[in-house]
Write a protein that holds these residues in place. Sequence first.
Motif, PDB file in Angstrom:
ATOM      1  N   SER A  46      -5.559   7.721  11.022  1.00 59.46           N
ATOM      2  CA  SER A  46      -5.093   6.618  10.344  1.00 59.46           C
ATOM      3  C   SER A  46      -4.278   6.937   9.242  1.00 59.46           C
ATOM      4  O   SER A  46      -4.080   7.935   8.653  1.00 59.46           O
ATOM      5  CB  SER A  46      -6.480   5.889   9.872  1.00 59.46           C
ATOM      6  OG  SER A  46      -7.095   6.753   8.843  1.00 59.46           O
TER       7      SER A  46
ATOM      8  N   LYS B 212       0.817  -1.375  -0.063  1.00 54.35           N
ATOM      9  CA  LYS B 212       0.173  -0.029  -0.001  1.00 54.35           C
ATOM     10  C   LYS B 212       0.923   1.340  -0.139  1.00 54.35           C
ATOM     11  O   LYS B 212       2.089   1.178   0.768  1.00 54.35           O
ATOM     12  CB  LYS B 212      -0.907   0.138   1.246  1.00 54.35           C
ATOM     13  CG  LYS B 212      -1.816  -1.119   1.339  1.00 54.35           C
ATOM     14  CD  LYS B 212      -2.856  -0.762   2.478  1.00 54.35           C
ATOM     15  CE  LYS B 212      -3.933  -2.027   2.282  1.00 54.35           C
ATOM     16  NZ  LYS B 212      -4.930  -1.892   3.331  1.00 54.35           N
TER      17      LYS B 212
ATOM     18  N   TYR C 151       1.479   5.387   0.931  1.00 53.18           N
ATOM     19  CA  TYR C 151       1.016   6.312   1.865  1.00 53.18           C
ATOM     20  C   TYR C 151       2.042   7.308   1.721  1.00 53.18           C
ATOM     21  O   TYR C 151       2.961   7.473   1.334  1.00 53.18           O
ATOM     22  CB  TYR C 151       1.110   5.706   3.289  1.00 53.18           C
ATOM     23  CG  TYR C 151       0.454   4.275   3.644  1.00 53.18           C
ATOM     24  CD1 TYR C 151      -0.745   4.302   4.018  1.00 53.18           C
ATOM     25  CD2 TYR C 151       1.410   3.112   3.639  1.00 53.18           C
ATOM     26  CE1 TYR C 151      -1.522   3.146   4.235  1.00 53.18           C
ATOM     27  CE2 TYR C 151       0.581   2.034   3.996  1.00 53.18           C
ATOM     28  CZ  TYR C 151      -0.588   2.128   4.358  1.00 53.18           C
ATOM     29  OH  TYR C 151      -1.311   0.907   4.525  1.00 53.18           O
TER      30      TYR C 151
ATOM     31  N   GLN D  65      -4.397   6.097   6.222  1.00 60.19           N
ATOM     32  CA  GLN D  65      -4.931   6.454   5.036  1.00 60.19           C
ATOM     33  C   GLN D  65      -5.675   7.921   5.183  1.00 60.19           C
ATOM     34  O   GLN D  65      -6.146   8.294   6.207  1.00 60.19           O
ATOM     35  CB  GLN D  65      -6.475   5.532   4.722  1.00 60.19           C
ATOM     36  CG  GLN D  65      -5.994   4.075   4.306  1.00 60.19           C
ATOM     37  CD  GLN D  65      -5.308   4.195   3.123  1.00 60.19           C
ATOM     38  OE1 GLN D  65      -4.083   4.484   2.829  1.00 60.19           O
ATOM     39  NE2 GLN D  65      -5.751   3.625   2.308  1.00 60.19           N
TER      40      GLN D  65
END
Length: 165
Positions: A60, A42, A44, A62
């Motif tokens: 978080s 992922k 970020y 995200q």
Amino acid sequence: MAKRKTLTDVWELISIKGDDDCWEWQGCKNSTGYGSMTASQKTYSAHRIVFCLTYPNLISLQAPIDKKTKQFILHKCDNRVCCNPAHMVLGNYDDNNKDAAIKGRSRAPKGSEHKLAKLTQDQARQVREIHKTGLTFVQIGKMFNIHANNISRIVKMRGYMEGRV
């Protein structure tokens, strides 16, 4: 075989300097110029990873979908590649846009600079002063022959910002 990155590997890609200095990201950047890192398949924002590691369980990894929530990370230093947690504050989407406008970083013309502007900067100041007397947005809008929604934006500092031409 290349080692898979973990979130704590973020520190290896930051040029850490003094407490008050910008700690610049040395890795990949996304299309908007912010540092980015892929970990556990992922991607970020680097500054978001640093903030989450520095202040656990506050936000978080995200980025938030709801633009009203105070889960956006704003850079006090206005340096997109800065990862110094001391230069970061939480805010919402509007906070970030207001900060950009006040500091002259917003790209789109605002207020009296906009080609469709109906008021001058002085009239916008008058609108704010009149609103303090208790008149509604609709009443003030009629005085200046503009819609109440525009009066609301002026009063809430979303248009015709102080300090702008």
